[in-house]
Design a protein around this motif. Structure first.
Motif, mmCIF file in Angstrom:
data_model
loop_
_atom_site.group_PDB
_atom_site.id
_atom_site.type_symbol
_atom_site.label_atom_id
_atom_site.label_comp_id
_atom_site.label_asym_id
_atom_site.label_seq_id
_atom_site.Cartn_x
_atom_site.Cartn_y
_atom_site.Cartn_z
ATOM 1 N N HIS A 56 -10.609 -0.215 -2.465
ATOM 2 C CA HIS A 56 -11.513 0.919 -2.646
ATOM 3 C C HIS A 56 -10.766 2.249 -2.784
ATOM 4 O O HIS A 56 -11.407 3.292 -2.912
ATOM 5 C CB HIS A 56 -12.478 1.017 -1.452
ATOM 6 N N PHE A 57 -9.446 2.210 -2.769
ATOM 7 C CA PHE A 57 -8.661 3.434 -2.684
ATOM 8 C C PHE A 57 -8.974 4.377 -3.849
ATOM 9 O O PHE A 57 -9.015 3.982 -5.010
ATOM 10 C CB PHE A 57 -7.164 3.106 -2.674
ATOM 11 N N GLY A 58 -9.204 5.657 -3.505
ATOM 12 C CA GLY A 58 -9.500 6.661 -4.518
ATOM 13 C C GLY A 58 -10.938 6.695 -4.968
ATOM 14 O O GLY A 58 -11.329 7.577 -5.748
ATOM 15 N N GLN A 59 -11.767 5.777 -4.490
ATOM 16 C CA GLN A 59 -13.176 5.722 -4.859
ATOM 17 C C GLN A 59 -14.021 6.334 -3.741
ATOM 18 O O GLN A 59 -13.578 6.425 -2.587
ATOM 19 C CB GLN A 59 -13.604 4.270 -5.104
ATOM 20 N N PRO A 60 -15.269 6.738 -4.052
ATOM 21 C CA PRO A 60 -16.129 7.314 -3.013
ATOM 22 C C PRO A 60 -16.343 6.393 -1.819
ATOM 23 O O PRO A 60 -16.598 6.857 -0.709
ATOM 24 C CB PRO A 60 -17.450 7.566 -3.761
ATOM 25 N N CYS B 97 -8.314 -4.415 7.256
ATOM 26 C CA CYS B 97 -8.759 -3.055 6.947
ATOM 27 C C CYS B 97 -7.994 -2.472 5.757
ATOM 28 O O CYS B 97 -8.579 -1.855 4.867
ATOM 29 C CB CYS B 97 -8.587 -2.156 8.171
ATOM 30 N N PHE B 98 -6.686 -2.674 5.735
ATOM 31 C CA PHE B 98 -5.896 -2.134 4.630
ATOM 32 C C PHE B 98 -6.156 -2.889 3.322
ATOM 33 O O PHE B 98 -6.129 -2.292 2.242
ATOM 34 C CB PHE B 98 -4.403 -2.143 4.974
ATOM 35 N N GLU B 99 -6.408 -4.189 3.430
ATOM 36 C CA GLU B 99 -6.744 -4.936 2.221
ATOM 37 C C GLU B 99 -8.042 -4.410 1.619
ATOM 38 O O GLU B 99 -8.166 -4.244 0.400
ATOM 39 C CB GLU B 99 -6.852 -6.428 2.549
ATOM 40 N N ARG B 100 -9.006 -4.117 2.473
ATOM 41 C CA ARG B 100 -10.264 -3.546 2.010
ATOM 42 C C ARG B 100 -10.031 -2.160 1.417
ATOM 43 O O ARG B 100 -10.556 -1.818 0.357
ATOM 44 C CB ARG B 100 -11.241 -3.489 3.183
ATOM 45 N N GLU B 101 -9.219 -1.344 2.111
ATOM 46 C CA GLU B 101 -8.988 0.025 1.653
ATOM 47 C C GLU B 101 -8.223 0.048 0.332
ATOM 48 O O GLU B 101 -8.451 0.913 -0.508
ATOM 49 C CB GLU B 101 -8.240 0.815 2.725
ATOM 50 N N PHE C 210 0.829 -1.212 0.000
ATOM 51 C CA PHE C 210 0.000 0.000 0.000
ATOM 52 C C PHE C 210 0.864 1.263 0.000
ATOM 53 O O PHE C 210 0.697 2.149 -0.840
ATOM 54 C CB PHE C 210 -0.911 -0.021 1.227
ATOM 55 N N PHE C 211 1.799 1.329 0.924
ATOM 56 C CA PHE C 211 2.604 2.552 1.054
ATOM 57 C C PHE C 211 3.751 2.608 0.051
ATOM 58 O O PHE C 211 4.244 3.699 -0.259
ATOM 59 C CB PHE C 211 3.114 2.699 2.484
ATOM 60 N N LEU D 206 -11.351 8.614 2.141
ATOM 61 C CA LEU D 206 -12.022 9.772 1.566
ATOM 62 C C LEU D 206 -13.248 10.166 2.385
ATOM 63 O O LEU D 206 -13.547 11.355 2.547
ATOM 64 C CB LEU D 206 -12.441 9.491 0.120
ATOM 65 N N GLN D 207 -13.956 9.172 2.909
ATOM 66 C CA GLN D 207 -15.185 9.444 3.659
ATOM 67 C C GLN D 207 -14.895 10.148 4.987
ATOM 68 O O GLN D 207 -15.603 11.088 5.369
ATOM 69 C CB GLN D 207 -15.937 8.137 3.924
#
Length: 458
Positions: A332-336, A325-329, A113-114, A341-342
């Motif tokens: 979805h990264f960059g999406q609404p 949590c990071f796998e989920r993020e 991710f990073f 982002l939320q």
């Protein structure tokens, strides 16, 4: 001398003889003699007092709305709660030890991710270390890298653990202050108007400078350092061969279209930067105490040495939940649907709500571009009621914060505690509020402020 001490001890304990079964002269003598020695290590001298203790105690003693401490009083997102529940009720082996430097699925997803954000190919085993919160990452970094007599540049206002951690490692803190630029009359200031003086910053570097601590977005100010400011810091660190410890726990809490930039992503900085993050701040779960630090292996190996000889291992289940949590993020990264982002979108509304409410009683908030916090200028109150009760030479903001707890039922933190001793009186007219709170908490704040307003204008 020993004989005299023993005689005195016998005299003192003789009246107690026989009062308790099992009491013995030998044990009393031993206690009397050993307790005369200094117990604490010298590295603790001068750092035992913590102003947070007093304000936490006061917040418990009075009926207050707590806007002081930096934690959300709302639930983490559903996916995070479910991930933690699964970690505690699923695979029974998550109740046991995992790898000392991090649960493998977590270090793997953090590296992936990073790595994309930093423009680096990260090795989960060499470039990532999981710690007991970001606080643990900071402590490990200072212990691993700061030696006796090393100088550490701290940009203030600064999170108040940087100075004692430097001192505990034997280092010498060197402070440079962000300076406010007054807004036009009648307008609110912005936290990003607080700037470093390039000449002053450059003057703080010496042959003994080992590291510079950067915090962006900044606590307590809410300032998000611009690329130009980061390039100034980066150039000086490279010019003077200095490490950068970059505390980026609020990196997702950025507002008004501003962008967080990791200094490690700038040319020449990955090789000399430690980047510190927090699952607690990322997923609104500060009690999980899962943090991490990333950097090049030639630096990270020294942090691993401290880690393996101190905590050795962090709780497995929290790490497993954060990995999910990071796998989920990542999906979805960059999406609404991205929580990253939320969350800032929702907290910007909270920020704006708090700014309007605080203005109603004459407080002057500075508009923050990031973090959990905003600071408010209390200069008008300092002029109108300068003689609030307090101990001798106590900075005004501390007196005001205690007065506000006791008389207005609102908790805020005095900003002077985020400055070094010589600079506290220069910045004693600000208090810090946390706006990452539930709607009910903000409504309770409104009620207290409306009551205060009626008292000001009956």
């Amino acid at each position: 001398m020993l004989k005299s001490a023993a005689a005195i001890s016998v005299h003192l304990v003789w009246p107690l003889w026989g009062r308790k079964a099992g009491a013995s002269l030998t044990r009393c003598l031993h206690q009397t003699l050993t307790m005369a020695k200094q117990l604490q290590a010298r590295r603790l001298n001068g750092i035992d007092h913590n102003p947070w203790v007093e304000f936490v105690r006061l917040s418990k003693e009075y009926d207050v709305v707590n806007l002081g401490q930096g934690f959300p009083d709302f639930s983490p997102p559903d996916f995070a709660v479910q991930a933690f529940q699964q970690a505690t009720s699923g695979d029974f082996m998550l109740n046991q030890y995992t790898m000392a430097f991090g649960y493998p699925p977590l270090t793997k997803i953090l590296a992936s991710f990073f790595g994309k954000l930093l423009g680096q190919e990260l090795d989960p085993l060499k470039n990532v270390l999981v710690t007991v919160g970001a606080y643990g990452a900071l402590f490990t970094a200072f212990q691993a890298l700061v030696d006796e007599g090393d100088e550490v540049i701290i940009i203030e206002p600064a999170f108040d653990c940087y100075e004692p951690m430097t001192l505990m490692a034997g280092g010498r803190p060197v402070f440079v202050s962000l300076r406010p630029c007054p807004a036009p009359k009648g307008q609110l200031e912005y936290s990003n108007d607080w700037q470093l003086d390039p000449t002053e910053l450059a003057s703080k570097f010496t042959p003994r400078t080992k590291a510079l601590v950067l915090n962006t977005p900044n606590n307590p100010l809410g300032k998000v350092f611009s690329k130009m400011e980061l390039e100034l810091v980066a150039d000086l660190c490279q010019q003077h061969d200095v490490l950068c410890i970059s505390d980026e726990v609020y990196q997702w809490l950025v507002y008004d279209g501003h962008q967080h930039i990791s200094i490690a992503s700038l040319p020449g900085m990955w090789e000399r930067t430690l980047t510190i993050g927090s699952a607690g701040k990322s997923f609104s779960a500060t009690g999980w105490k899962v943090g991490w630090v990333m950097g090049p292996d030639n630096i990270m190996k020294h942090l691993r040495t401290v880690h393996q000889n101190s905590v050795f291992h962090c709780p497995t289940q929290g790490q497993a939940a954060v990995a999910q949590c990071f796998e989920r993020e990542q999906q979805h990264f960059g999406q609404p649907s991205s929580y990253f982002l939320q969350l800032p979108k929702a907290m910007q509304l909270n920020r704006d709500h708090m700014i309007r409410s605080l203005q109603s009683v004459g407080l002057k908030p500075l508009i923050p571009q990031g973090s959990y916090f905003l600071i408010a200028d209390i200069s008008d109150f300092k002029r109108k009621m300068p003689d609030l009760p307090g101990v001798e030479d106590e900075p005004y903001d501390r007196c005001f914060a205690k007065w506000m707890i006791k008389n207005k039922g609102l908790v805020a933190i005095p900003v002077s505690i985020f400055f070094s001793q010589p600079h506290q009186k220069d910045f004693d007219h600000y208090i810090r509020f946390c706006f990452v709170k539930d709607e009910a908490t903000l409504q309770a704040m409104d009620e207290r402020l409306q009551k205060w307003k009626r008292e000001l204008h009956p």
